[in-house]
Design an enzyme around this catalytic site. Structure first.
Site, PDB file in Angstrom:
ATOM      1  N   GLY A 123       0.845  -1.190   0.000  1.00  0.00           N
ATOM      2  CA  GLY A 123       0.000   0.000   0.000  1.00  0.00           C
ATOM      3  C   GLY A 123       0.873   1.230   0.000  1.00  0.00           C
ATOM      4  O   GLY A 123       2.070   1.148   0.316  1.00  0.00           O
TER       5      GLY A 123
ATOM      6  N   CYS B 112       5.248  -6.248   1.591  1.00  0.00           N
ATOM      7  CA  CYS B 112       5.640  -4.839   1.576  1.00  0.00           C
ATOM      8  C   CYS B 112       4.957  -4.072   2.722  1.00  0.00           C
ATOM      9  O   CYS B 112       5.253  -4.339   3.875  1.00  0.00           O
ATOM     10  CB  CYS B 112       5.364  -4.239   0.201  1.00  0.00           C
ATOM     11  SG  CYS B 112       6.203  -2.679  -0.070  1.00  0.00           S
ATOM     12  N   TYR B 113       4.027  -3.169   2.412  1.00  0.00           N
ATOM     13  CA  TYR B 113       3.359  -2.463   3.508  1.00  0.00           C
ATOM     14  C   TYR B 113       2.720  -3.449   4.493  1.00  0.00           C
ATOM     15  O   TYR B 113       2.736  -3.234   5.712  1.00  0.00           O
ATOM     16  CB  TYR B 113       2.282  -1.508   2.960  1.00  0.00           C
ATOM     17  CG  TYR B 113       1.511  -0.785   4.045  1.00  0.00           C
ATOM     18  CD1 TYR B 113       2.061   0.307   4.688  1.00  0.00           C
ATOM     19  CD2 TYR B 113       0.247  -1.232   4.440  1.00  0.00           C
ATOM     20  CE1 TYR B 113       1.376   0.963   5.716  1.00  0.00           C
ATOM     21  CE2 TYR B 113      -0.449  -0.584   5.462  1.00  0.00           C
ATOM     22  CZ  TYR B 113       0.124   0.504   6.085  1.00  0.00           C
ATOM     23  OH  TYR B 113      -0.551   1.145   7.096  1.00  0.00           O
TER      24      TYR B 113
ATOM     25  N   HIS C 275       8.209  -7.971  -3.561  1.00  0.00           N
ATOM     26  CA  HIS C 275       6.918  -8.333  -4.158  1.00  0.00           C
ATOM     27  C   HIS C 275       7.004  -9.690  -4.858  1.00  0.00           C
ATOM     28  O   HIS C 275       7.466  -9.771  -5.993  1.00  0.00           O
ATOM     29  CB  HIS C 275       6.477  -7.248  -5.156  1.00  0.00           C
ATOM     30  CG  HIS C 275       6.040  -5.997  -4.479  1.00  0.00           C
ATOM     31  ND1 HIS C 275       4.750  -5.782  -4.068  1.00  0.00           N
ATOM     32  CD2 HIS C 275       6.752  -4.911  -4.081  1.00  0.00           C
ATOM     33  CE1 HIS C 275       4.668  -4.611  -3.456  1.00  0.00           C
ATOM     34  NE2 HIS C 275       5.866  -4.055  -3.452  1.00  0.00           N
TER      35      HIS C 275
ATOM     36  N   LYS D 274     -10.395 -12.271 -15.745  1.00  0.00           N
ATOM     37  CA  LYS D 274     -10.514 -12.435 -17.204  1.00  0.00           C
ATOM     38  C   LYS D 274      -9.800 -13.695 -17.707  1.00  0.00           C
ATOM     39  O   LYS D 274     -10.336 -14.427 -18.538  1.00  0.00           O
ATOM     40  CB  LYS D 274      -9.909 -11.195 -17.885  1.00  0.00           C
ATOM     41  CG  LYS D 274     -10.170 -11.110 -19.365  1.00  0.00           C
ATOM     42  CD  LYS D 274     -11.534 -10.557 -19.601  1.00  0.00           C
ATOM     43  CE  LYS D 274     -11.874 -10.413 -21.064  1.00  0.00           C
ATOM     44  NZ  LYS D 274     -13.147  -9.699 -21.218  1.00  0.00           N
TER      45      LYS D 274
END
Ligand code: XMP
Length: 590
Positions: free
Chosen positions: A64, A91-92, A199, A402
């Site tokens: 974030g 991460c955050y 990430h 999708k």
């Protein structure tokens, strides 16, 4: 029931990170069902989920944009970490976990961004070469981090952060570091809490998918039951149980989502599904006939084609303003659809359900965004819900991304060129025909667009043969030949030797079409002066249409397209190539 497939699910708790949907897609790719849950709703939903079914078997915190020290920074109460649910913070998410549990998060002077060397530590003394040894295998109880199972030593990872965890909370141990980041990964094995500063969800972290799988399978104990084969089987049963003998109506546009929803539902209830195909006359060359051929004849579905081209053209006559065009088409579509539904209802009795091809990105609630984004274009999706119609909604694809919808389509036997169809806007060619829409201008777009697609399809197929990446309107390997007679892979601009020489072979073109900018210019053909239209080529690379770049098509491909358009399409004497990325441009011209 198919609810079984969803049990053992994971929540991706959204703290406003740009990769929230990507994380969810990666989890699904590991064949585990997951949902995105805004952080504000996490505790409330946990309380509501008594145990079993509604409760997640694992949680992933997204990154974030905030710092844990900002006033009002997104967070969760300490109680969350006492629920015993295995949690991976990214991460955050990792910083938040550390901060909440008493660790130290700092804002250093530098930012770490991009591809960074990661050193995986061996805090348990299990031996780096043995990182894929099973726990207790050799009679000891020393085993490496579950998160890094099968991943050891030196790796590359993708970093994008300002703050980082400087000191792990009590009970945690550091399992990886970088030159700048002392705790690039940390864990409290006993409480099954894990954090990574990098990430794992992006392709630039090559071992990222393995790490996520380790978390899901080894830490959370999930299995990979979420497959599209299972989805189709279970969903068909669910639709049948929901709908019973009732009748269902669908607006079929030929687009991927509505087509897959319709074929799936047809499998469940057969002729109790009726599709209305509103042909607004703004489709690409031969597209209307193709829809009828494939879904009407091959799949044997009950489809009623309404030829409304005249009505739409009349309403659009003389209208030049793009938003006005879009609104007229949207309203007219609903009017035609409602009239036809009424007529069919009078014939065979009313419909109880309206089938829609809604997919997951349309329904995700975002936890981070402030909302209120500027409306750039009113995206009217043909097939939108007519408000006054008194029907229940059936949305069988509501939980799918999708790429999962495409996989379901393939599972159902829909041809690759339809399953991999590029996006096509609801208002159709009207928004590629700048200024007032006329039959003559539509014909030029249709013909030039067909040529462009033939050539770029061949180019993409050639790339596919080289790279195995198919992310575009592929014609399917069966198509084999381009119109000029050259086999795929020999299409202009593709040199098979390029891969061997180590040069990148190029990225498949994601969306490609022609536009008519409503300009005429002077040219010369034979010995005569011409005063004809210019056609624009729009060809972009993209992942999801939110941002895009113009495709670096080889000159040979552009040359063939331009020559063919000028020679084969009447009324055209010039071809332009659009070199604008998005932003600042948009993909469509109106
Ligand atoms: P823009 O032009 O906004 O387009 O960059 C982004 C993507 O959305 C498609 N698009 C539409 N799709 N109804 C749709 O279903 C619409 O009204 C519409 N307008 C644009 C566009 O083709 C591109 O893929």
């Amino acid at each position: 029931m198919w609810e079984k497939l969803k049990t053992g699910s994971v929540w991706v708790v959204d703290f406003g990170g740009q990769y929230n949907q990507l994380i969810a897609r990666r989890v699904r790719e590991a064949n585990v069902y997951c949902e995105i849950v805004p952080f504000q709703r996490c505790m409330e939903r946990l309380t509501a989920a008594k145990s079993g079914d509604g409760k997640p078997q694992g949680v992933i915190f997204t990154g974030g944009p905030s710092s844990v020290y900002e006033a009002g920074a997104p967070g969760l109460p300490r109680e969350f970490f006492e629920t015993g649910i295995p949690t991976l913070g990214i991460c955050y998410g990792a910083q938040l976990m550390a901060h909440t549990l008493g660790g130290q998060v700092v804002s250093p002077d530098f930012k770490e961004y991009g591809r960074v060397r990661l050193h995986i530590d061996d805090p348990y003394g299990a031996g780096l070469q043995e990182s894929n040894r099973e726990p207790g295998e050799d009679g000891t109880d020393i085993f490496p981090s579950e998160l890094f199972y099968g991943i050891s030593g030196e790796q590359y990872c993708w970093m994008s952060h300002t703050d980082y965890v400087a000191a792990a909370p009590e009970g945690f141990i550091v399992t990886a570091h970088t030159d700048n980041c002392p705790a690039a990964a940390l864990e409290d094995r006993a409480r099954r809490l894990y954090g990574v500063q990098f990430h794992p969800e992006v392709h630039h972290t090559p071992f990222g998918q393995q790490l996520l799988r380790n978390f899901l399978y080894r830490v959370c104990g999930l299995d990979g039951g979420w497959t599209m084969e299972n989805f189709v089987r279970e969903k068909i049963g669910e639709i049948l149980a929901t709908v019973g003998e009732s009748r269902v109506l669908c607006a079929l546009s030929g687009g991927v989502d509505s087509s897959v929803a319709a074929v799936l539902t047809h499998r469940a209830i057969g002729d109790n599904l009726t599709c209305i195909f509103v042909d607004h006359g703004l489709l690409r060359k031969d597209e209307g006939d193709q829809v009828m051929e494939v879904y009407g004849r091959q799949f044997n579905m009950d489809i009623r084609r309404v030829d409304a081209a005249g009505r739409f053209l009349k309403k659009l006559s003389g209208i030049e303003e793009p938003e006005q065009k879009r609104k007229i088409i949207g309203n007219e579509f609903i009017a035609v659809f409602e009239e036809e539904a009424k007529r069919l209802g009078a014939e065979r009795g009313d419909f109880d359900y309206l089938l829609q091809g809604t997919i997951y990105p349309d329904v995700v609630e975002s936890g981070g965004g402030g909302g209120g984004a500027a409306v750039i274009k009113s995206h009217h999706n043909v097939g939108g819900l007519p408000e006054e119609m008194d029907m229940k909604l059936l949305e069988p694809l509501r939980l799918l991304f999708k790429d999962e919808v495409r996989a379901v389509g393939e599972e159902l036997g829909i041809a690759p060129e339809l399953v991999w169809r590029q996006p096509f806007p609801g208002p159709g060619l009207a928004i590629r025909c700048l200024g007032a829409v006329t039959p003559e201008k539509l014909e030029i777009i249709r013909e030039s667009d067909a040529i462009l697609r033939e050539e770029i399809d061949a180019y993409n197929e050639g790339l596919f043969a080289l790279t195995g990446i198919r992310d575009y309107e592929g014609r399917g390997a069966a198509a084999g030949k381009r119109p000029g007679g050259a086999a795929i892979g020999e299409a202009p601009g593709i040199r098979l030797g390029r891969a061997a020489s180590g040069e990148a072979p190029g990225i498949p073109v994601w969306q490609y079409f022609t536009v008519l900018p409503n300009i005429r210019s002077v040219g010369v053909m034979g010995d005569s002066r011409t005063y004809d239209y210019a056609v624009g080529i729009r060809a972009v690379t993209s992942v999801d249409g939110m941002t895009s770049d113009w495709a670096r098509l080889p000159y040979e491909v552009l040359e063939t397209i331009a020559n063919r358009i000028v020679n084969e399409v009447g009324g055209v004497n010039r071809v332009l190539y659009d070199l604008t990325s998005k932003p600042p441009g948009t993909i469509e011209w109106e």
